[in-house]
Design a protein around this motif. Structure first.
Motif, PDB file in Angstrom:
ATOM      1  N   SER A  98      42.085  44.398  35.196  1.00 22.16           N
ATOM      2  CA  SER A  98      40.949  43.415  35.046  1.00 22.16           C
ATOM      3  C   SER A  98      40.125  43.641  36.468  1.00 22.16           C
ATOM      4  O   SER A  98      40.426  44.255  37.564  1.00 22.16           O
ATOM      5  CB  SER A  98      41.622  42.036  35.228  1.00 22.16           C
ATOM      6  OG  SER A  98      42.146  41.650  36.513  1.00 22.16           O
ATOM      7  N   THR A  99      38.926  42.929  36.433  1.00 22.26           N
ATOM      8  CA  THR A  99      37.991  42.820  37.638  1.00 22.26           C
ATOM      9  C   THR A  99      38.850  42.178  39.013  1.00 22.26           C
ATOM     10  O   THR A  99      38.813  42.784  40.022  1.00 22.26           O
ATOM     11  CB  THR A  99      36.979  42.003  37.478  1.00 22.26           C
ATOM     12  OG1 THR A  99      35.992  42.731  36.363  1.00 22.26           O
ATOM     13  CG2 THR A  99      36.018  41.960  38.628  1.00 22.26           C
ATOM     14  N   LEU A 100      39.714  41.201  38.559  1.00 15.86           N
ATOM     15  CA  LEU A 100      40.301  40.385  39.814  1.00 15.86           C
ATOM     16  C   LEU A 100      41.290  41.473  40.311  1.00 15.86           C
ATOM     17  O   LEU A 100      41.522  41.501  41.466  1.00 15.86           O
ATOM     18  CB  LEU A 100      41.271  39.261  39.218  1.00 15.86           C
ATOM     19  CG  LEU A 100      41.970  38.585  40.077  1.00 15.86           C
ATOM     20  CD1 LEU A 100      41.096  38.014  41.169  1.00 15.86           C
ATOM     21  CD2 LEU A 100      42.827  37.146  39.207  1.00 15.86           C
ATOM     22  N   ASP A 101      41.900  42.178  39.541  1.00 19.01           N
ATOM     23  CA  ASP A 101      43.052  43.248  39.994  1.00 19.01           C
ATOM     24  C   ASP A 101      42.367  44.471  40.844  1.00 19.01           C
ATOM     25  O   ASP A 101      42.964  44.511  41.735  1.00 19.01           O
ATOM     26  CB  ASP A 101      44.098  43.573  38.921  1.00 19.01           C
ATOM     27  CG  ASP A 101      44.839  42.750  38.562  1.00 19.01           C
ATOM     28  OD1 ASP A 101      45.347  41.814  39.013  1.00 19.01           O
ATOM     29  OD2 ASP A 101      45.587  42.792  37.259  1.00 19.01           O
ATOM     30  N   ASN A 102      41.246  44.754  40.450  1.00 17.22           N
ATOM     31  CA  ASN A 102      40.498  45.868  41.098  1.00 17.22           C
ATOM     32  C   ASN A 102      40.137  44.951  42.471  1.00 17.22           C
ATOM     33  O   ASN A 102      40.244  45.941  43.555  1.00 17.22           O
ATOM     34  CB  ASN A 102      39.448  46.001  40.226  1.00 17.22           C
ATOM     35  CG  ASN A 102      39.430  47.420  39.330  1.00 17.22           C
ATOM     36  OD1 ASN A 102      39.446  48.537  39.780  1.00 17.22           O
ATOM     37  ND2 ASN A 102      39.778  47.227  38.259  1.00 17.22           N
ATOM     38  N   LEU A 103      39.650  43.925  42.584  1.00 18.51           N
ATOM     39  CA  LEU A 103      39.410  43.360  43.927  1.00 18.51           C
ATOM     40  C   LEU A 103      40.485  43.205  44.656  1.00 18.51           C
ATOM     41  O   LEU A 103      40.415  43.295  45.810  1.00 18.51           O
ATOM     42  CB  LEU A 103      38.643  41.851  43.579  1.00 18.51           C
ATOM     43  CG  LEU A 103      37.310  42.107  42.820  1.00 18.51           C
ATOM     44  CD1 LEU A 103      36.855  40.472  42.797  1.00 18.51           C
ATOM     45  CD2 LEU A 103      36.360  42.670  43.823  1.00 18.51           C
ATOM     46  N   ARG A 104      41.679  42.951  44.070  1.00 24.13           N
ATOM     47  CA  ARG A 104      42.925  42.793  44.859  1.00 24.13           C
ATOM     48  C   ARG A 104      43.276  44.055  45.432  1.00 24.13           C
ATOM     49  O   ARG A 104      44.157  44.003  46.478  1.00 24.13           O
ATOM     50  CB  ARG A 104      43.981  42.174  44.028  1.00 24.13           C
ATOM     51  CG  ARG A 104      44.017  40.855  43.566  1.00 24.13           C
ATOM     52  CD  ARG A 104      45.095  40.343  42.367  1.00 24.13           C
ATOM     53  NE  ARG A 104      45.081  38.995  42.439  1.00 24.13           N
ATOM     54  CZ  ARG A 104      45.646  38.238  41.270  1.00 24.13           C
ATOM     55  NH1 ARG A 104      45.956  39.096  40.307  1.00 24.13           N
ATOM     56  NH2 ARG A 104      45.739  37.015  41.097  1.00 24.13           N
ATOM     57  N   LEU A 105      42.729  45.101  45.019  1.00 24.35           N
ATOM     58  CA  LEU A 105      43.216  46.712  45.381  1.00 24.35           C
ATOM     59  C   LEU A 105      42.473  46.831  46.693  1.00 24.35           C
ATOM     60  O   LEU A 105      42.937  47.703  47.639  1.00 24.35           O
ATOM     61  CB  LEU A 105      42.949  47.562  44.547  1.00 24.35           C
ATOM     62  CG  LEU A 105      43.902  47.828  43.265  1.00 24.35           C
ATOM     63  CD1 LEU A 105      43.126  48.817  42.216  1.00 24.35           C
ATOM     64  CD2 LEU A 105      45.260  48.094  43.533  1.00 24.35           C
ATOM     65  N   GLY A 106      41.403  45.954  47.095  1.00 25.63           N
ATOM     66  CA  GLY A 106      40.782  46.348  48.360  1.00 25.63           C
ATOM     67  C   GLY A 106      41.471  45.658  49.628  1.00 25.63           C
ATOM     68  O   GLY A 106      42.536  45.022  49.432  1.00 25.63           O
ATOM     69  N   PRO A 107      41.079  45.891  50.651  1.00 20.82           N
ATOM     70  CA  PRO A 107      41.908  45.727  52.185  1.00 20.82           C
ATOM     71  C   PRO A 107      41.469  44.322  52.551  1.00 20.82           C
ATOM     72  O   PRO A 107      42.214  43.600  53.362  1.00 20.82           O
ATOM     73  CB  PRO A 107      41.227  46.684  53.212  1.00 20.82           C
ATOM     74  CG  PRO A 107      39.836  47.173  52.595  1.00 20.82           C
ATOM     75  CD  PRO A 107      39.974  46.714  51.146  1.00 20.82           C
ATOM     76  N   GLY A 108      40.435  43.394  51.890  1.00 15.68           N
ATOM     77  CA  GLY A 108      40.128  42.273  52.277  1.00 15.68           C
ATOM     78  C   GLY A 108      40.361  41.175  51.011  1.00 15.68           C
ATOM     79  O   GLY A 108      40.749  41.635  49.903  1.00 15.68           O
ATOM     80  N   PRO A 109      40.269  40.040  51.486  1.00 13.06           N
ATOM     81  CA  PRO A 109      40.560  38.788  50.480  1.00 13.06           C
ATOM     82  C   PRO A 109      39.555  38.773  49.292  1.00 13.06           C
ATOM     83  O   PRO A 109      38.472  39.158  49.478  1.00 13.06           O
ATOM     84  CB  PRO A 109      40.455  37.614  51.348  1.00 13.06           C
ATOM     85  CG  PRO A 109      40.622  38.031  52.846  1.00 13.06           C
ATOM     86  CD  PRO A 109      39.981  39.401  52.641  1.00 13.06           C
ATOM     87  N   VAL A 110      40.040  38.455  48.042  1.00 13.08           N
ATOM     88  CA  VAL A 110      39.355  38.397  46.780  1.00 13.08           C
ATOM     89  C   VAL A 110      38.427  37.437  47.320  1.00 13.08           C
ATOM     90  O   VAL A 110      37.173  37.278  46.886  1.00 13.08           O
ATOM     91  CB  VAL A 110      40.347  38.047  45.790  1.00 13.08           C
ATOM     92  CG1 VAL A 110      39.485  37.590  44.590  1.00 13.08           C
ATOM     93  CG2 VAL A 110      41.038  39.225  45.575  1.00 13.08           C
ATOM     94  N   ASP A 111      38.667  36.221  47.825  1.00 14.65           N
ATOM     95  CA  ASP A 111      37.706  35.150  48.125  1.00 14.65           C
ATOM     96  C   ASP A 111      36.367  35.494  48.511  1.00 14.65           C
ATOM     97  O   ASP A 111      35.473  35.091  48.685  1.00 14.65           O
ATOM     98  CB  ASP A 111      38.304  33.917  48.820  1.00 14.65           C
ATOM     99  CG  ASP A 111      39.234  33.205  47.748  1.00 14.65           C
ATOM    100  OD1 ASP A 111      39.416  33.299  46.742  1.00 14.65           O
ATOM    101  OD2 ASP A 111      39.926  32.238  48.540  1.00 14.65           O
ATOM    102  N   ASP A 112      36.717  36.584  49.843  1.00 12.46           N
ATOM    103  CA  ASP A 112      35.596  37.100  50.746  1.00 12.46           C
ATOM    104  C   ASP A 112      34.667  37.778  49.521  1.00 12.46           C
ATOM    105  O   ASP A 112      33.649  37.795  49.690  1.00 12.46           O
ATOM    106  CB  ASP A 112      36.070  38.263  51.592  1.00 12.46           C
ATOM    107  CG  ASP A 112      36.501  37.347  52.943  1.00 12.46           C
ATOM    108  OD1 ASP A 112      36.784  36.113  52.910  1.00 12.46           O
ATOM    109  OD2 ASP A 112      36.941  38.082  53.730  1.00 12.46           O
ATOM    110  N   ALA A 113      35.253  38.768  48.726  1.00 16.72           N
ATOM    111  CA  ALA A 113      34.426  39.356  47.994  1.00 16.72           C
ATOM    112  C   ALA A 113      33.743  38.601  47.031  1.00 16.72           C
ATOM    113  O   ALA A 113      32.531  38.737  46.520  1.00 16.72           O
ATOM    114  CB  ALA A 113      35.467  40.405  46.998  1.00 16.72           C
ATOM    115  N   LEU A 114      34.261  37.554  46.357  1.00 17.48           N
ATOM    116  CA  LEU A 114      33.669  36.450  45.475  1.00 17.48           C
ATOM    117  C   LEU A 114      32.525  35.831  46.317  1.00 17.48           C
ATOM    118  O   LEU A 114      31.466  35.432  45.836  1.00 17.48           O
ATOM    119  CB  LEU A 114      34.587  35.599  45.093  1.00 17.48           C
ATOM    120  CG  LEU A 114      35.724  35.965  43.920  1.00 17.48           C
ATOM    121  CD1 LEU A 114      36.600  35.148  43.347  1.00 17.48           C
ATOM    122  CD2 LEU A 114      34.935  36.969  42.847  1.00 17.48           C
TER     123      LEU A 114
END
Length: 240
Positions: A98-114
């Motif tokens: 999912s998009t969420l799980d792809n974002l979770r793979l990054g080094p930073g918090p998902v909230d920052d990405a959003l």
């Protein structure tokens, strides 16, 4: 203007090759905190190779890379721990997640990405493979810019994308520099857009830097630069 103490990433006499085949020769460039630098050139000029060398994916044949003022031979994963983010020209999403799980793979918090790309909120449960090309690239850039980022190396963010998406991506890179002090090095096929968002630019020709300077000055010479050095750097067909 930033001074020498603000240099985050630099190439010093950097030569790169693939086996015995030289690709980049005696490269000198700098990326400073809070600025966007464009790297332009025709297809095959050595732009992607340069980013790979700066990212730590390709070792130097000569010269060296400096990160935060110190020479480094670290591989990409170690440079990433020090705040270097590399976005390749291939979209870096895992299609089955999912998009969420792809974002979770990054080094930073998902909230920052959003917070950087709130339009992703509505796509969090959608498999990345069902996103449009533009949405996939937004996920990739959001993941790269989340958290403690010092340097962004971005290879052809706009490749094959519609103009509105391109403006969104390049604008986000510009904001990261202006608001968070990130040093950004962009390889960009659309020279006029690259110069619009950049502070400075380098022009590569056959693996060597032939021109460099403030973006506004090079923009004034864009017709000359395109005719002399950018022939063959043709944009790909756009997709949403």
């Amino acid at each position: 203007m930033n001074d020498q103490t603000d240099v985050l990433l630099a190439a010093r006499g950097l030569s790169l090759s693939y086996g015995t085949v030289p690709a980049v020769s005696q490269l000198d460039l700098e990326v400073r905190a809070g600025e966007v630098v464009a790297l332009m050139g025709a297809n095959g000029a050595g732009k992607s190779t340069t980013l790979m060398g700066l990212a730590g994916l390709l070792g130097p044949a000569e010269g060296h890379v400096e990160l935060m003022g110190e020479p480094t031979t670290e591989p990409l994963h170690r440079r990433a721990r020090r705040g270097v983010r590399y976005v390749s020209e291939e979209r870096s999403v895992i299609r089955s997640l999912s998009t969420l799980d792809n974002l979770r793979l990054g080094p930073g918090p998902v909230d920052d990405a959003l917070s950087l790309f709130p339009e992703l909120e509505a796509l969090l449960d959608r498999p990345a493979g069902l996103l449009s090309g533009g949405e996939q690239q937004i996920v990739t850039l959001a993941r790269a810019l989340a958290g403690d980022v010092r340097v962004l190396l971005a290879d052809e963010l706009s490749l094959g994308l519609a103009p509105l998406i391109v403006q969104r991506l390049l604008g986000a890179a510009r904001d990261a520099a202006a608001q968070r002090g990130v040093g950004v090095l962009l390889v960009e096929q659309h020279a006029h857009l690259a110069l619009k968002h950049a502070d400075r630019a380098y022009v590569l020709h056959r693996g060597q830097i032939v021109l460099s300077g403030p973006a506004d000055e090079l923009s004034d010479r864009l017709d000359e630069i395109e005719a002399s050095y950018l022939h063959g750097a043709m944009p790909a067909a756009a997709t949403p």
